[in-house]
Design a protein around this motif. Sequence first.
Motif, PDB file in Angstrom:
ATOM      1  N   TYR A  32       0.773  -1.464   0.149  1.00 20.27           N
ATOM      2  CA  TYR A  32      -0.010  -0.194  -0.153  1.00 20.27           C
ATOM      3  C   TYR A  32       0.498   1.445   0.173  1.00 20.27           C
ATOM      4  O   TYR A  32       1.493   1.071   0.369  1.00 20.27           O
ATOM      5  CB  TYR A  32      -0.863   0.205   1.375  1.00 20.27           C
ATOM      6  N   PRO A  34       0.669   5.389   1.208  1.00 19.20           N
ATOM      7  CA  PRO A  34      -0.089   5.964   2.065  1.00 19.20           C
ATOM      8  C   PRO A  34      -1.689   6.918   2.005  1.00 19.20           C
ATOM      9  O   PRO A  34      -2.399   6.901   2.857  1.00 19.20           O
ATOM     10  CB  PRO A  34       0.841   7.835   2.216  1.00 19.20           C
ATOM     11  N   TRP A  35      -1.735   6.745   0.686  1.00 21.62           N
ATOM     12  CA  TRP A  35      -3.250   7.041  -0.008  1.00 21.62           C
ATOM     13  C   TRP A  35      -4.114   5.828  -0.090  1.00 21.62           C
ATOM     14  O   TRP A  35      -5.234   6.314  -0.300  1.00 21.62           O
ATOM     15  CB  TRP A  35      -2.909   7.549  -1.470  1.00 21.62           C
ATOM     16  N   GLY A  36      -3.324   4.496  -0.024  1.00 23.99           N
ATOM     17  CA  GLY A  36      -4.232   3.065   0.073  1.00 23.99           C
ATOM     18  C   GLY A  36      -4.010   2.702  -1.865  1.00 23.99           C
ATOM     19  O   GLY A  36      -5.243   1.477  -1.534  1.00 23.99           O
ATOM     20  N   ARG A 110     -14.803  14.901  -2.817  1.00 23.40           N
ATOM     21  CA  ARG A 110     -14.395  14.723  -1.530  1.00 23.40           C
ATOM     22  C   ARG A 110     -15.541  13.936  -0.846  1.00 23.40           C
ATOM     23  O   ARG A 110     -16.021  13.902   0.123  1.00 23.40           O
ATOM     24  CB  ARG A 110     -14.815  16.144  -0.785  1.00 23.40           C
ATOM     25  N   PRO A 113     -15.443   9.242  -0.300  1.00 21.42           N
ATOM     26  CA  PRO A 113     -14.496   8.969   0.938  1.00 21.42           C
ATOM     27  C   PRO A 113     -16.290   7.894   2.268  1.00 21.42           C
ATOM     28  O   PRO A 113     -15.900   7.166   3.360  1.00 21.42           O
ATOM     29  CB  PRO A 113     -13.498   9.594   1.799  1.00 21.42           C
ATOM     30  N   THR A 114     -16.941   8.868   1.944  1.00 20.95           N
ATOM     31  CA  THR A 114     -17.771   9.286   2.603  1.00 20.95           C
ATOM     32  C   THR A 114     -18.403   7.727   2.679  1.00 20.95           C
ATOM     33  O   THR A 114     -19.649   7.110   2.978  1.00 20.95           O
ATOM     34  CB  THR A 114     -19.084   9.692   3.166  1.00 20.95           C
ATOM     35  N   VAL A 115     -18.778   7.372   1.101  1.00 18.96           N
ATOM     36  CA  VAL A 115     -19.502   6.396   0.764  1.00 18.96           C
ATOM     37  C   VAL A 115     -18.891   4.405   0.848  1.00 18.96           C
ATOM     38  O   VAL A 115     -17.587   4.683   0.627  1.00 18.96           O
ATOM     39  CB  VAL A 115     -19.571   5.911  -0.863  1.00 18.96           C
ATOM     40  N   PRO A 116     -20.012   3.998   2.039  1.00 16.89           N
ATOM     41  CA  PRO A 116     -18.748   2.504   2.148  1.00 16.89           C
ATOM     42  C   PRO A 116     -18.406   2.087   0.070  1.00 16.89           C
ATOM     43  O   PRO A 116     -18.861   1.903  -0.630  1.00 16.89           O
ATOM     44  CB  PRO A 116     -19.817   1.634   2.534  1.00 16.89           C
ATOM     45  N   TRP A 117     -17.434   1.140   1.127  1.00 19.57           N
ATOM     46  CA  TRP A 117     -16.647   0.636  -0.673  1.00 19.57           C
ATOM     47  C   TRP A 117     -16.012   1.664  -1.444  1.00 19.57           C
ATOM     48  O   TRP A 117     -15.071   1.404  -1.841  1.00 19.57           O
ATOM     49  CB  TRP A 117     -17.410  -0.268  -1.501  1.00 19.57           C
ATOM     50  N   ASN A 120     -12.746   3.207  -0.877  1.00 21.33           N
ATOM     51  CA  ASN A 120     -11.557   2.411  -0.353  1.00 21.33           C
ATOM     52  C   ASN A 120     -11.509   2.075  -1.751  1.00 21.33           C
ATOM     53  O   ASN A 120     -10.524   1.523  -2.078  1.00 21.33           O
ATOM     54  CB  ASN A 120     -12.142   0.935   0.460  1.00 21.33           C
ATOM     55  N   VAL A 129      -8.442  12.037  -2.800  1.00 17.86           N
ATOM     56  CA  VAL A 129      -8.838  13.339  -2.236  1.00 17.86           C
ATOM     57  C   VAL A 129      -8.360  14.877  -2.981  1.00 17.86           C
ATOM     58  O   VAL A 129      -7.504  14.339  -2.499  1.00 17.86           O
ATOM     59  CB  VAL A 129      -9.481  13.712  -0.955  1.00 17.86           C
TER      60      VAL A 129
ATOM     61  N   ASN B 139     -12.492  13.752   4.836  1.00 22.11           N
ATOM     62  CA  ASN B 139     -11.530  14.691   3.589  1.00 22.11           C
ATOM     63  C   ASN B 139     -10.064  14.826   3.931  1.00 22.11           C
ATOM     64  O   ASN B 139      -8.850  15.383   3.876  1.00 22.11           O
ATOM     65  CB  ASN B 139     -12.057  15.832   3.541  1.00 22.11           C
ATOM     66  N   MET B 216      -7.006   3.619   5.751  1.00 15.92           N
ATOM     67  CA  MET B 216      -5.007   3.437   5.766  1.00 15.92           C
ATOM     68  C   MET B 216      -4.988   3.525   7.527  1.00 15.92           C
ATOM     69  O   MET B 216      -5.438   4.307   8.119  1.00 15.92           O
ATOM     70  CB  MET B 216      -4.092   3.718   4.786  1.00 15.92           C
TER      71      MET B 216
END
Lengths: 272, 335
Positions: A32, A34-36, A110, A113-117, A120, A129, B139, B216
Amino acid sequence: MKFRHYLKQRFVPSDIAEAFDRMPVNVGELGYDPWGFNPDSAKLALTAIRFLYEKYFRVQAHGLEHIPQQGRLLVIANHSGQLPMDGVLIGYALATNPYGPRMARAMIERFFPTVPWIGNVLNQIGGIVGDPLNCVNLLKREEAVIVFPEGVRGSGKPYRLRYQLQRFGAGFMHLAMEQDTPIVPVGVVGCEETMPSLGSIDPLAKLLGIPYVPIAPLVPLPARVILNFGEPMRFAGPVESEEQVVENVEQVKDEIRRLIDKGLAERKGVFR
Amino acid sequence: MSRRASGNGRVRTRTAPARERRKVLVTGAGGALGRRVIERLKECYDVVGVDFRWRKHVDPDVVHYEVDFEKRKFQDVFREHRFAGVIHLGRIGSTQLNRARRYNSNVIGTERLLQYSQQYGVRKVVILSSHYVYGADANNPALLDESTPMKAANLTNELVDSVELENLCNIYLYKHPELNITILRPCNIVGPGVQNNLSKILASRVAPCLIGFSPMMQFIHVDDLAEAVVLAYEKDQRGVYNVAPDDWIAYQDALELAGCHRLFLPSLPPALPRVLASLVNGVAGLPFPSYLVNYFKYPVIIDGRLFAERFGFRPRRTLQEIFDYYRGEKSRQAA
């Protein structure tokens, strides 16, 4: 993790796996960054995108030799087509570039990131983001970043404004000048016709908390997409004045306009 | 206040003759990190350890006190010993006591500690903070540097004391340069003996996670952090520093590598996970406090480069070694 490994073994074609062996990938011991970002997930995503790129949109990419094989890079393109399909196709073109594959990173809205799956998964395949600190750190780590300076002004515009460049944000030019980063301009032709929109249902968009809800086909139409990559442009920093930044942005915009015109001239028909 | 052990039989080394040995106060001396820091310090310093609670593992080479920092008797420790330095690791954990008492202990207690340090001529202070102070926000960019605003207090009331403690230390950092304060903000501390939430989760057979969210994370082995604390004490570089290795992993992958079975909790609607976390924490006894739910949804990835460069710090234990330890512990228990 085990499931991802199984899918990779089962479905990822050898040429995509080899492209990853050749490209510069900056991840930690367990795969990985740092941002995934995770190369195995990216390989699976590229495998899925291959059908869209080769069969559905029959993409023609020209000028791939202009893309530096390593080092920090900003890929700047016109944005269109309601969905960020242009970003996906540019990313695929870079990752499978015969002159030197590169995994490019793209900014995501933006709310993702709040939406499941979804959040990620987008992170794992290279989405980040849209935050200036993210961009600076990516460039410092010698990554390639795709930026659409028109943002939603470009992607969400109605069909009647097709191929008319909207206002460019200047953030990318600040980055290019301050982080000493070359810019590869890209003219995208064809995405405008994938989802011709009559306009946006703004009250619904507001209710859903998303930038726009287009009145458009529910699935993208199979228009042929042409990507024209221009020669790298360099702009010396540091930033002395905003006026100078705007002038530089206009130079990039003119080059993208030229590349779009080239693509339109090359096109034999919208769907051919 | 009670004195637990005498300083007899202290180890002396060739590099630090007896007359040059200086005294160092270590708070949180009985914890996993405290014990490791003391182990490294006692070669060259006379160490005095203090802790809130009586601890089983007390080093016989170390003078040890059991004392509340907010009590006046704490001052006696400073009166009795002429400390050259203070290493403040002790903290009431966010799952212990109520918020008001925790605030008193952590914030007011630290204020006392800094006041006494100034009053009694201490010349070096190291404070252990946490990456939690940045707050888990959807964010958050990755690689947060030390100048990133501390949003935790705005996002969860339970972390107000952590942020206030840092603010207080920052005021002393600039108002009293003679104290040479170094504040460390480490990522998740894990490893043998560590009793924080993340370590307990990795050690448990069943570990909660939220459906569709695998943020992460960064982990640092407690031995590496002990090295970092000692480096921070010995090298005179006051300021605020993140401490984290240059490696990252998604939470659910970490669970898999540590040999945990994942217990998936629904993540929507957004209020539901907090309720479920309370149940999981209260009823099932799993270490998943509701106020930390966002840290299991959104990443708080810190940039540890500044500390690494200024202090020449490089963690020695890899993520794989960390997870292997937890997996190995489970196998041993099963056997």
